[in-house]
Design a protein around this motif. Structure first.
Motif, PDB file in Angstrom:
ATOM      1  N   GLY A 170       0.795  -1.217   0.000  1.00  0.00           N
ATOM      2  CA  GLY A 170       0.000   0.000   0.000  1.00  0.00           C
ATOM      3  C   GLY A 170       0.830   1.270   0.000  1.00  0.00           C
ATOM      4  O   GLY A 170       0.423   2.289  -0.575  1.00  0.00           O
ATOM      5  N   ASN A 171       2.007   1.235   0.633  1.00  0.00           N
ATOM      6  CA  ASN A 171       2.847   2.437   0.668  1.00  0.00           C
ATOM      7  C   ASN A 171       3.256   2.902  -0.725  1.00  0.00           C
ATOM      8  O   ASN A 171       3.418   4.099  -0.965  1.00  0.00           O
ATOM      9  N   SER A 172       3.417   1.967  -1.658  1.00  0.00           N
ATOM     10  CA  SER A 172       3.826   2.324  -3.018  1.00  0.00           C
ATOM     11  C   SER A 172       2.742   3.078  -3.771  1.00  0.00           C
ATOM     12  O   SER A 172       3.012   3.735  -4.771  1.00  0.00           O
ATOM     13  N   LEU A 173       1.501   2.976  -3.295  1.00  0.00           N
ATOM     14  CA  LEU A 173       0.374   3.598  -3.968  1.00  0.00           C
ATOM     15  C   LEU A 173       0.099   5.016  -3.474  1.00  0.00           C
ATOM     16  O   LEU A 173      -0.733   5.722  -4.036  1.00  0.00           O
ATOM     17  N   GLN A 174       0.789   5.440  -2.422  1.00  0.00           N
ATOM     18  CA  GLN A 174       0.538   6.750  -1.839  1.00  0.00           C
ATOM     19  C   GLN A 174       0.976   7.877  -2.765  1.00  0.00           C
ATOM     20  O   GLN A 174       1.887   7.725  -3.588  1.00  0.00           O
ATOM     21  N   SER A 175       0.362   9.039  -2.581  1.00  0.00           N
ATOM     22  CA  SER A 175       0.681  10.200  -3.416  1.00  0.00           C
ATOM     23  C   SER A 175       2.126  10.633  -3.280  1.00  0.00           C
ATOM     24  O   SER A 175       2.710  11.178  -4.219  1.00  0.00           O
ATOM     25  N   LEU A 176       2.734  10.389  -2.118  1.00  0.00           N
ATOM     26  CA  LEU A 176       4.125  10.805  -1.930  1.00  0.00           C
ATOM     27  C   LEU A 176       5.112   9.864  -2.609  1.00  0.00           C
ATOM     28  O   LEU A 176       6.299  10.160  -2.699  1.00  0.00           O
ATOM     29  N   ASN A 177       4.631   8.708  -3.075  1.00  0.00           N
ATOM     30  CA  ASN A 177       5.523   7.714  -3.665  1.00  0.00           C
ATOM     31  C   ASN A 177       5.579   7.867  -5.177  1.00  0.00           C
ATOM     32  O   ASN A 177       4.566   8.102  -5.823  1.00  0.00           O
ATOM     33  N   GLN A 178       6.750   7.725  -5.713  1.00  0.00           N
ATOM     34  CA  GLN A 178       6.941   7.764  -7.158  1.00  0.00           C
ATOM     35  C   GLN A 178       8.120   6.877  -7.521  1.00  0.00           C
ATOM     36  O   GLN A 178       8.915   6.509  -6.674  1.00  0.00           O
ATOM     37  N   SER A 179       8.177   6.498  -8.799  1.00  0.00           N
ATOM     38  CA  SER A 179       9.276   5.665  -9.256  1.00  0.00           C
ATOM     39  C   SER A 179       9.731   6.183 -10.613  1.00  0.00           C
ATOM     40  O   SER A 179       9.188   7.151 -11.145  1.00  0.00           O
ATOM     41  N   ALA A 180      10.738   5.538 -11.168  1.00  0.00           N
ATOM     42  CA  ALA A 180      11.247   5.905 -12.480  1.00  0.00           C
ATOM     43  C   ALA A 180      11.911   4.690 -13.091  1.00  0.00           C
ATOM     44  O   ALA A 180      12.327   3.768 -12.388  1.00  0.00           O
ATOM     45  N   ASN A 181      12.011   4.685 -14.412  1.00  0.00           N
ATOM     46  CA  ASN A 181      12.658   3.573 -15.086  1.00  0.00           C
ATOM     47  C   ASN A 181      13.184   4.055 -16.426  1.00  0.00           C
ATOM     48  O   ASN A 181      12.800   5.126 -16.929  1.00  0.00           O
ATOM     49  N   HIS A 182      14.067   3.252 -16.997  1.00  0.00           N
ATOM     50  CA  HIS A 182      14.583   3.558 -18.330  1.00  0.00           C
ATOM     51  C   HIS A 182      13.414   3.559 -19.314  1.00  0.00           C
ATOM     52  O   HIS A 182      12.547   2.682 -19.254  1.00  0.00           O
ATOM     53  N   PRO A 183      13.348   4.534 -20.213  1.00  0.00           N
ATOM     54  CA  PRO A 183      12.180   4.642 -21.102  1.00  0.00           C
ATOM     55  C   PRO A 183      11.999   3.460 -22.049  1.00  0.00           C
ATOM     56  O   PRO A 183      10.906   3.279 -22.595  1.00  0.00           O
ATOM     57  N   ALA A 184      13.034   2.646 -22.241  1.00  0.00           N
ATOM     58  CA  ALA A 184      12.899   1.458 -23.098  1.00  0.00           C
ATOM     59  C   ALA A 184      12.430   0.230 -22.315  1.00  0.00           C
ATOM     60  O   ALA A 184      12.197  -0.826 -22.912  1.00  0.00           O
ATOM     61  N   SER A 185      12.253   0.354 -20.989  1.00  0.00           N
ATOM     62  CA  SER A 185      11.854  -0.785 -20.170  1.00  0.00           C
ATOM     63  C   SER A 185      10.443  -1.245 -20.524  1.00  0.00           C
ATOM     64  O   SER A 185       9.536  -0.432 -20.735  1.00  0.00           O
ATOM     65  N   GLU A 186      10.252  -2.564 -20.548  1.00  0.00           N
ATOM     66  CA  GLU A 186       8.947  -3.166 -20.807  1.00  0.00           C
ATOM     67  C   GLU A 186       8.737  -4.273 -19.777  1.00  0.00           C
ATOM     68  O   GLU A 186       9.552  -5.189 -19.671  1.00  0.00           O
ATOM     69  N   HIS A 187       7.629  -4.195 -19.033  1.00  0.00           N
ATOM     70  CA  HIS A 187       7.450  -5.110 -17.905  1.00  0.00           C
ATOM     71  C   HIS A 187       5.970  -5.380 -17.704  1.00  0.00           C
ATOM     72  O   HIS A 187       5.109  -4.567 -18.081  1.00  0.00           O
ATOM     73  N   SER A 188       5.661  -6.498 -17.061  1.00  0.00           N
ATOM     74  CA  SER A 188       4.257  -6.854 -16.799  1.00  0.00           C
ATOM     75  C   SER A 188       3.565  -5.842 -15.900  1.00  0.00           C
ATOM     76  O   SER A 188       2.335  -5.730 -15.911  1.00  0.00           O
ATOM     77  N   SER A 189       4.340  -5.100 -15.113  1.00  0.00           N
ATOM     78  CA  SER A 189       3.747  -4.174 -14.155  1.00  0.00           C
ATOM     79  C   SER A 189       3.770  -2.723 -14.622  1.00  0.00           C
ATOM     80  O   SER A 189       3.553  -1.810 -13.835  1.00  0.00           O
ATOM     81  N   ILE A 190       4.003  -2.496 -15.934  1.00  0.00           N
ATOM     82  CA  ILE A 190       4.051  -1.129 -16.459  1.00  0.00           C
ATOM     83  C   ILE A 190       3.082  -0.969 -17.623  1.00  0.00           C
ATOM     84  O   ILE A 190       3.120  -1.725 -18.594  1.00  0.00           O
ATOM     85  N   GLY A 191       2.220   0.040 -17.513  1.00  0.00           N
ATOM     86  CA  GLY A 191       1.335   0.448 -18.589  1.00  0.00           C
ATOM     87  C   GLY A 191       1.404   1.959 -18.751  1.00  0.00           C
ATOM     88  O   GLY A 191       2.394   2.583 -18.388  1.00  0.00           O
ATOM     89  N   PHE A 192       0.322   2.577 -19.261  1.00  0.00           N
ATOM     90  CA  PHE A 192       0.357   4.036 -19.399  1.00  0.00           C
ATOM     91  C   PHE A 192      -1.042   4.618 -19.497  1.00  0.00           C
ATOM     92  O   PHE A 192      -2.006   3.932 -19.803  1.00  0.00           O
ATOM     93  N   ARG A 193      -1.111   5.913 -19.216  1.00  0.00           N
ATOM     94  CA  ARG A 193      -2.339   6.706 -19.252  1.00  0.00           C
ATOM     95  C   ARG A 193      -2.113   7.886 -20.188  1.00  0.00           C
ATOM     96  O   ARG A 193      -1.043   8.488 -20.182  1.00  0.00           O
ATOM     97  N   VAL A 194      -3.112   8.203 -21.002  1.00  0.00           N
ATOM     98  CA  VAL A 194      -2.969   9.295 -21.962  1.00  0.00           C
ATOM     99  C   VAL A 194      -3.870  10.457 -21.578  1.00  0.00           C
ATOM    100  O   VAL A 194      -4.830  10.302 -20.816  1.00  0.00           O
ATOM    101  N   SER A 195      -3.558  11.638 -22.120  1.00  0.00           N
ATOM    102  CA  SER A 195      -4.347  12.830 -21.812  1.00  0.00           C
ATOM    103  C   SER A 195      -4.429  13.727 -23.031  1.00  0.00           C
ATOM    104  O   SER A 195      -3.636  13.625 -23.973  1.00  0.00           O
TER     105      SER A 195
END
Length: 264
Positions: free
Chosen positions: A206-231
């Motif tokens: 649950g701590n990873s979901l908090q507003s204060l939490n953020q992560s980063a990764n190499h832009p070429a990374s592809e993983h089962s736990s990464i998707g995206f949102r558009v605007s």
């Protein structure tokens, strides 16, 4: 600003329109081979076609890089993958810190990967807090606490869930799944080799979901736990409708109406 999380069905429409040869590696074989992936590829280079695995149409697309996401948004903006809000110049993996939003394309109603500010406000902001002065919740369902009844995290489900599964747990603006399920790219440049990720994923605490939490990764990374949102500043078209719209209708003619794909 309108925003939605991209599903396997939407990404399949994009692949079938742009990746018969798949010059830029928009498809990852783990989308088929992994139990968490939702897309199959058939045929050979030059005539590849794509389909959604049974039961995965409304689950968030995963195994996508930041550059895959940028090409998806470019397609919704111009009908091509290399120009739009992100001008990629035909380079499969550009130098990360050279690619930012084209302001003209964005202000004209182009589609982008959600920015850090757009993502954060859509998830956590509530203008009714603090006696109407506005403020931010800790979690993306208008709460300062969370349980596994509110989102897909802590391995409570064991795989990705459909967009909008937690229909009683929207943000103030009506967006879903900004807590858990999959981390989502946003277009903030963290360094020359990293882009921002937000929201946490199905295996995180649950701590990873908090507003204060953020992560980063190499832009070429592809993983089962990464998707995206558009605007976008304009209503966002479905990829399957874009070919019919391109050249004859304005970008804003189609809107997202399915559960979990609300606009702000």
């Amino acid at each position: 600003v309108g925003t939605y999380e991209v599903t396997n069905s939407q990404y399949v429409s994009f692949l079938n329109a742009t990746a018969a040869t798949d010059t830029h590696g928009l498809y990852n074989s783990s989308m088929n081979d992994s139990s968490h992936g939702g897309i199959s590829q058939s045929g050979s280079s030059g005539s590849f076609s794509y389909s959604v695995k049974s039961g995965f149409g409304d689950k968030p697309v995963n195994y996508v890089s930041f550059w895959d996401a940028a090409r998806f948004t470019n397609y919704l903006t111009t009908g091509g993958t290399e120009s739009g809000v992100y001008n990629l110049g035909g380079v499969t993996a550009p130098t990360n810190n050279t690619i930012t939003r084209d302001a003209t394309a964005w202000n004209a109603g182009g589609v982008a990967i959600a920015s850090e500010d757009e993502w954060y406000k859509a998830a956590y902001y509530d203008p009714t807090l603090n006696s109407g002065a506005g403020g931010y919740w800790d979690y993306a369902h208008q709460s300062d606490s969370i349980t596994t009844a509110d989102a897909n995290y802590d391995n409570s489900v064991g795989t990705v869930t459909d967009v909008g599964t937690y229909s009683g747990d929207a943000s103030y603006y009506g967006t879903f799944d900004q807590s858990g399920n999959v981390w989502e790219w946003n277009d903030a440049i963290v360094s020359s080799t990293a882009r921002r990720l937000r929201g946490g994923a199905l295996y995180d605490t649950g701590n990873s979901l908090q507003s204060l939490n953020q992560s980063a990764n190499h832009p070429a990374s592809e993983h089962s736990s990464i998707g995206f949102r558009v605007s976008s500043l304009a209503p966002i078209p479905e990829p399957s409708s874009y070919a019919a719209m391109f050249g004859c209708l304005a970008l804003g003619c189609a809107t997202i109406r399915r559960k979990g794909r609300r606009t702000l």
